[in-house]
Design a protein around this motif. Structure first.
Motif, short mmCIF file in Angstrom:
data_model
loop_
_atom_site.label_atom_id
_atom_site.label_comp_id
_atom_site.label_asym_id
_atom_site.label_seq_id
_atom_site.Cartn_x
_atom_site.Cartn_y
_atom_site.Cartn_z
N ALA A 70 -2.82 -1.38 5.02
CA ALA A 70 -1.59 -0.55 5.10
C ALA A 70 -0.58 -1.19 5.75
O ALA A 70 0.56 -1.02 5.70
CB ALA A 70 -1.60 0.40 6.12
N ALA A 71 -0.79 -2.80 6.22
CA ALA A 71 0.03 -3.45 6.79
C ALA A 71 0.56 -4.78 6.23
O ALA A 71 1.58 -5.40 6.11
CB ALA A 71 -0.56 -4.13 8.24
N THR A 72 -0.21 -5.53 5.11
CA THR A 72 -0.21 -6.63 4.88
C THR A 72 0.34 -6.42 3.31
O THR A 72 -0.52 -6.00 2.47
CB THR A 72 -1.38 -7.54 4.82
N PRO A 73 1.56 -7.08 2.85
CA PRO A 73 2.12 -6.90 1.69
C PRO A 73 1.10 -8.08 0.84
O PRO A 73 0.71 -8.99 1.25
CB PRO A 73 3.43 -7.62 1.58
N MET A 74 0.60 -7.80 -0.41
CA MET A 74 -0.56 -8.11 -1.19
C MET A 74 0.13 -9.14 -2.07
O MET A 74 0.98 -8.88 -2.80
CB MET A 74 -1.43 -7.31 -1.78
N GLY A 76 0.91 -1.30 0.18
CA GLY A 76 -0.10 -0.05 -0.01
C GLY A 76 0.91 1.13 0.05
O GLY A 76 2.23 1.19 0.29
N PRO A 77 0.32 2.49 -0.29
CA PRO A 77 1.18 3.63 -0.38
C PRO A 77 1.51 4.20 0.80
O PRO A 77 0.91 3.80 2.04
CB PRO A 77 -0.04 4.74 -0.89
N GLU A 78 2.51 4.71 0.92
CA GLU A 78 3.06 5.26 2.13
C GLU A 78 2.06 6.34 2.83
O GLU A 78 1.90 6.36 4.14
CB GLU A 78 4.24 6.22 2.06
N ASP A 79 1.36 7.17 2.19
CA ASP A 79 0.61 8.25 2.75
C ASP A 79 -0.75 7.35 3.53
O ASP A 79 -1.36 7.93 4.51
CB ASP A 79 -0.17 9.09 1.72
N LEU A 80 -1.13 6.01 3.09
CA LEU A 80 -2.05 5.38 3.88
C LEU A 80 -1.50 4.92 5.14
O LEU A 80 -2.14 4.98 5.94
CB LEU A 80 -2.19 4.15 2.90
N LYS A 81 -0.24 4.62 5.07
CA LYS A 81 0.14 3.91 6.49
C LYS A 81 0.42 5.09 7.60
O LYS A 81 0.44 4.69 8.62
CB LYS A 81 1.76 3.71 5.96
N LYS A 82 0.46 6.26 7.08
CA LYS A 82 0.63 7.61 8.03
C LYS A 82 -0.64 7.53 8.93
O LYS A 82 -0.36 7.93 10.02
CB LYS A 82 0.92 8.73 7.21
N GLU A 83 -1.62 7.30 8.43
CA GLU A 83 -2.97 7.29 9.19
C GLU A 83 -3.65 6.16 9.59
O GLU A 83 -4.62 5.94 10.43
CB GLU A 83 -3.98 8.31 8.42
N ALA A 84 -2.97 5.05 9.31
CA ALA A 84 -3.65 3.73 9.39
C ALA A 84 -3.79 3.46 10.62
O ALA A 84 -3.01 3.58 11.60
CB ALA A 84 -2.91 2.52 8.60
N HIS A 85 -4.82 2.58 10.91
CA HIS A 85 -5.09 2.13 12.34
C HIS A 85 -4.09 0.98 12.77
O HIS A 85 -3.42 0.88 13.65
CB HIS A 85 -6.40 1.18 12.53
N ILE A 86 -3.58 0.06 11.61
CA ILE A 86 -2.67 -0.79 11.89
C ILE A 86 -1.76 -0.60 10.73
O ILE A 86 -1.92 -0.84 9.40
CB ILE A 86 -3.18 -2.44 11.37
N SER A 87 -0.61 0.09 10.90
CA SER A 87 0.45 0.83 10.15
C SER A 87 1.49 -0.04 9.58
O SER A 87 2.09 0.17 8.30
CB SER A 87 0.80 1.84 10.75
#
Length: 682
Positions: free
Chosen positions: A461-465, A14-25
């Motif tokens: 944001a956490a799991t490589p797909m 997932g994109p880095e900007d998604l990780k910034k606000e994710a519940h599980i980052s």
């Protein structure tokens, strides 16, 4: 069980900007919480429970259960001693405690473009309370079962939550099912009241729902189970005076000539009942393990199973899976394209989103009506951020190429989801590349009516797909892969997918038939919940669902029983015996390929084939209509008389490599069936 580190090769992130606000980052954070959920579930779920209102607290362990039939009766209990009301938590708590009264709960989008309605949380609360009072005035009380047979309108949500508010148990029947199927479900759950609508359009096709409902009620009467009341919503035949107590506008495509049958001894008008009814209704406080709803799913014996879910565990699990799997935030607009008549609509249109105070799109129409860009037009219209649909819909839209998608911006999209069946890697890639512009993670969710919510799924944001993989277990879920002997397989392997312990949202029983619950899910491998699905685990620990391993078919994401279809076929006087198998289909995933042996003296022709297809459609519903019917003078059977469906599947696909056929009683039957194959089944 879970790898120490996520793989870095052959995966998408997932994109880095998604990780910034994710519940599980991150994957590390996922693993940390997963271990806590398994090793200390009481603490993990207690943290979740703090977000909800409890009239009284639970006593004892958070989860108490027995999965081993050799040690006594199977049971699952969650938060015993606690009392709450799920409708109160979804509506009152959001309106009064979280101050979300003016937030949009649903943007309703009708079958026709421009047919729309916006409902806030405060308005939804008022409408639910009002209809709950209607139900109480009709004598519905806690524990009573209420059948709901409605199109995708806001009133469907109102009806189900009104039941939940007064402690009644709703049993929703998909509006695409036949009158026979509705009758069967009403009788099995002993429903005291039916709620339906006059009719609706599915694309260009008019469905006279009240006519089907009346037919079902007549069948109930003929079988000695009269339903005394039927409440009907005017959806297409609505008139201005019907707006009293209702915010729903008249349909953009009204149908004043719709012939609506009316029995004054049984029928009641939704709109008339609302007039003068209070929009305040105290909730009925329910025990944690009180039943919330019954939802029927096809059974391998042919008779649908009434899957029973209970209040507290289901509420916690749908709320948590929705929040984390879709990484929900307050400014999101979420859209699940499923029908509420299926479990996906229960968990991820109604209960999960509303428990999180989410704003959702509720869609009545079809993805191809009035054109194949309808879904993306809606995404742009409401600025949808999280989108959840079925692989069937994706494969269907793939046929039209990328141009209808790229006509629309879709810039609001952040997360894409799939549900209903394993998604093939080609469809996954098209979804990711074309719909999501290579920037939206795809959460490919595996779960069942019985599980209540997601059990294997990526977190965005956490799991490589890996395209086509359901990846890893959700919190509290412990999967295993067994061989035929019931031995757990380690590392890369393939076999039966099972679960070793419960999670809050798992079903509690088959309504009215606990022995069937135990036999279906727990007797094959004592100590495990058996999903009925095959599964492969790769070298990186990722799980891949390989399909049903019992006599079930997954057609367009809908589970159908081969036995149920066979029963419908043999009810025709011309059919002596029938066998049904699945055949791969480029859009639906699986199609129904039926073999029929006719009674002496009957000739197979186009008229008979049309009659058989119509009979299945009327008995079960349009989704079960056979794609192929083949005349079978004989069926491949073992010497003990068992039909070898494995061989029939090969014949349906025109595959000559049959494997071991030494147990066949008459091998000449096989060649005859190959020669008689349906000419269109290439």
């Amino acid at each position: 069980m879970i790898p120490d580190k996520a793989p870095k090769e052959d995966v998408l992130h997932g994109p880095e900007d998604l990780k910034k606000e994710a519940h599980i980052s991150s994957f590390e954070k996922y693993k940390e919480l997963y271990i806590k959920s398994i090793e200390n579930p009481d603490e993990f779920w207690a943290d979740v429970a703090k977000n909800f209102f409890w009239k009284s607290k639970h006593t004892g362990p958070f989860l108490d259960y027995n999965f081993d039939v050799t040690k006594g009766e199977i049971y699952i209990k969650c938060m015993e001693g606690a009392t709450t009301n799920i409708c109160y938590n979804l509506l009152d708590y959001n309106v009064h405690e979280r101050r979300l009264g003016e937030r949009v709960a649903f943007h309703w989008e009708g079958n026709e473009p421009g047919d729309e309605l916006t409902v806030t949380y405060r308005e939804l609360l008022q409408r639910v309370c009002q209809f709950a009072n209607v139900l109480k005035f009709q004598g519905v009380k806690k524990g009573d079962r209420v059948s709901i047979y409605m199109p995708m309108v806001v009133e469907l949500v109102v009806a189900m939550l009104a039941c939940a508010r007064i402690g009644a148990v709703h049993s929703i029947v998909f509006a695409g099912f036949s009158a026979e199927s509705l009758c069967e479900r009403i009788m099995d759950s002993q429903c005291s009241l039916l709620i339906t609508a006059d009719g609706f359009y599915r694309g260009d096709k008019l469905i006279n729902l009240k006519l089907l409902a009346d037919e079902a009620l007549q069948k109930c009467r003929d079988k000695g189970f009269p339903v005394e009341r039927c409440i009907m919503l005017k959806h297409l035949s609505k008139e201005p005076e019907d707006n009293v107590g209702s915010q729903s506008p008249p349909a953009k495509r009204p149908c004043p000539d719709l012939q609506v049958p009316w029995n004054p001894d049984v029928d009641l008008c939704w709109h008339t009942l609302l007039r003068g009814t209070s929009d305040e209704c105290e909730p009925e406080w329910c025990e944690s393990e009180d039943p919330l709803f019954i939802l029927y799913t096809s059974g391998s014996t042919g008779k649908p199973k009434g899957v029973l879910h209970t209040v507290s565990g289901y509420m916690l699990y749908t709320a948590t899976t929705f929040k984390l799997v879709f990484d929900h935030h307050p400014d999101d607009v979420y859209w699940c394209t499923a029908d509420i008549g299926w479990i996906t609509g229960h968990s991820y249109i109604t209960y999960g989103p509303l428990a999180n105070g989410a704003t959702s799109v509720l869609f009545e129409g079809l993805p191809t009506y009035p054109d194949v860009g309808r879904m993306w037009e809606i995404v742009d219209k409401y600025q949808v951020t999280k989108f959840y649909t079925a692989p069937t819909a994706i494969r269907m839209l793939m046929k039209f190429g990328s141009e209808p998608v790229q006509k629309y911006k879709r810039e609001s999209l952040k997360v894409l989801g799939t549900v209903g069946e394993p998604i093939n890697p080609e469809a996954w890639q098209w979804y990711y590349n074309v719909v999501g512009d290579k920037r939206c993670p795809v959460v490919d969710t595996f779960w069942q009516t019985e599980t209540g919510g997601h059990v294997l799924t990526p977190l965005p944001a956490a799991t490589p797909m890996k395209p086509g993989s359901a990846t890893f277990p959700f919190f509290g879920v412990v999967p295993a892969i067994l061989n035929e002997s019931g031995e757990e397989l380690e590392g890369p392997s393939e076999g039966y997918l099972v679960f070793k312990q419960p999670w809050p949202g798992v079903m509690r029983t088959v309504y009215g038939n606990h022995p069937r619950f135990e036999t279906t899910y727990f007797k094959k491998f004592p100590g495990y919940y058996v999903t009925g699905d095959g599964c492969r685990r790769d070298k990186d620990g990722y799980y891949w669902i390989t399909g049903r391993i019992d006599d079930m078919l997954n057609v367009s994401g809908h589970l159908l029983s081969t036995a149920e279809v066979e029963s419908a076929l043999v009810e025709h006087e011309a059919v002596a015996e029938a066998a049904v198998v699945g055949r791969p289909h480029p859009v639906k995933g699986e199609s129904l390929y039926c073999f029929v042996s006719l009674t002496d003296g009957v000739t197979y022709n186009c008229t008979l084939e049309a009659e058989l297809k119509r009979q299945v459609r009327e008995k079960i519903g349009a989704i079960a209509t056979p794609d192929f019917i083949q005349n079978a003078p004989g069926l491949p059977k073992t010497r003990s008389g068992k039909i070898m469906r494995r061989v029939l599947r090969k014949i349906a696909c025109n595959e000559r490599d049959l494997g071991d056929t030494s147990t066949l009683a008459d091998s000449s039957v096989v060649e005859q069936l190959f020669q008689n194959r349906c000419c269109t089944a290439v």
